[in-house]
Design an enzyme around this catalytic site. Sequence first.
Site, PDB file in Angstrom:
ATOM      1  N   TYR A 125       0.861  -1.179   0.000  1.00 33.97           N
ATOM      2  CA  TYR A 125       0.000   0.000   0.000  1.00 33.97           C
ATOM      3  C   TYR A 125       0.903   1.236   0.000  1.00 33.97           C
ATOM      4  CZ  TYR A 125      -3.478  -3.403   1.596  1.00 33.97           C
ATOM      5  OH  TYR A 125      -4.303  -4.496   1.712  1.00 33.97           O
ATOM      6  N   LYS A 160      -3.525  -5.876  -9.888  1.00 32.75           N
ATOM      7  CA  LYS A 160      -2.285  -5.435  -9.268  1.00 32.75           C
ATOM      8  C   LYS A 160      -1.140  -5.653 -10.261  1.00 32.75           C
ATOM      9  CE  LYS A 160      -4.136  -7.054  -4.870  1.00 32.75           C
ATOM     10  NZ  LYS A 160      -4.925  -5.853  -4.631  1.00 32.75           N
ATOM     11  N   HIS A 218      -7.179  -0.261  -2.014  1.00 36.52           N
ATOM     12  CA  HIS A 218      -6.666  -1.553  -2.462  1.00 36.52           C
ATOM     13  C   HIS A 218      -5.141  -1.501  -2.572  1.00 36.52           C
ATOM     14  CE1 HIS A 218     -10.571  -3.316  -3.285  1.00 36.52           C
ATOM     15  NE2 HIS A 218     -10.930  -2.211  -3.915  1.00 36.52           N
TER      16      HIS A 218
END
Length: 356
Positions: A287, A329, A298
């Site tokens: 993060y 991602k 997210h």
Amino acid sequence: MALEGRFDDGVVRVGGDARQRYHDSRGYGYPLDGNEIALAPVEAAHLLYRGDLEAVVDVESGERLEFREFVAREPGLDFGVRFLVYADLRSRGFYLSPAAEPWIPNPPGSEADFAVFPRGKGPRDGDIAYALRIIGERTDIPASELREGVLAVVDEESEITYFKIDRRNPTGTSDTGGEMPANCEADLLADRVVIWDPPLELYERAFYGQPLEGREYDRPTLQCSLLEATYLAERGALSLEPETVRKRGREVEGERFDRRLTVYSVLRERGVVPKTGYKFGADFRTYADVESVENLGHSELLVRVHPAAYVFEPRDLALDVRLAHGVRKTMVFALVSGESDEDGGIEWWSLERLTP
């Protein structure tokens, strides 16, 4: 009228109006004297395949080779997979040349097979969209050979997967080190650490550990991983000796622990919060901009940690990148050399699927 070429000394020479017909207008080969050009075997094979070149004569044997006979000779290293990718990119509207002189001046690094030009441009325009390396699915890739550009992997059924490879510089704005407490009471368990009565900010702002009480707490009791606990103990935040926690980490994980601790620490120092990536088959999920756990967004990256001498299998690369893409991602590989520098001796590489 289709022309014929002469195969000699690793290249196919074509005369007539070959320069205007093949090089100037379509980016094949490089010029020789007059209108003659020289083609790499893969370029000649593509022209034979299209019917633009009628045949190639082997100067040494005198044999006249059409497409089938020419390809069957596999004229060049990894010719089969290189031809498949070359033909695929040509069909998508790209011009590409071997990544070597005299095809192009100042070619990209030694690991590249081709230089791919932006759509609408060719070898004479001076712009390269990316360096391209081509391998089959059974060809392993040493981490030391990773380069910025595109990797094309051809599987056993001749399907092609393209990966974009970039250097990565993970940074963030998370408050990972501010307001660090001192000597919080903590106990070392078998494979984790419990922190008793820590300040609320240690979890809610800096995102260390998980509350033992779940979501219902006034002041959480934190369960921390051995990585988190070692990092905190090294900074005097826990009552435990750093070496005691580090030793337990090595007992639990072996040599992986020190590599993962190096990556964890560097990410924290860069303002990035690393948390376990177990659910995604990675070492960490990260993060970049944590303001509070309550408003947590997210995670952006999945990070897998390897030694600098690691050798990748294309099948594993495909699995990692596909999984990261499926959960929105980016897959990042942290390659740890063990050298002492400001970045912990880490090289960061990201891989993503690419549709040319």
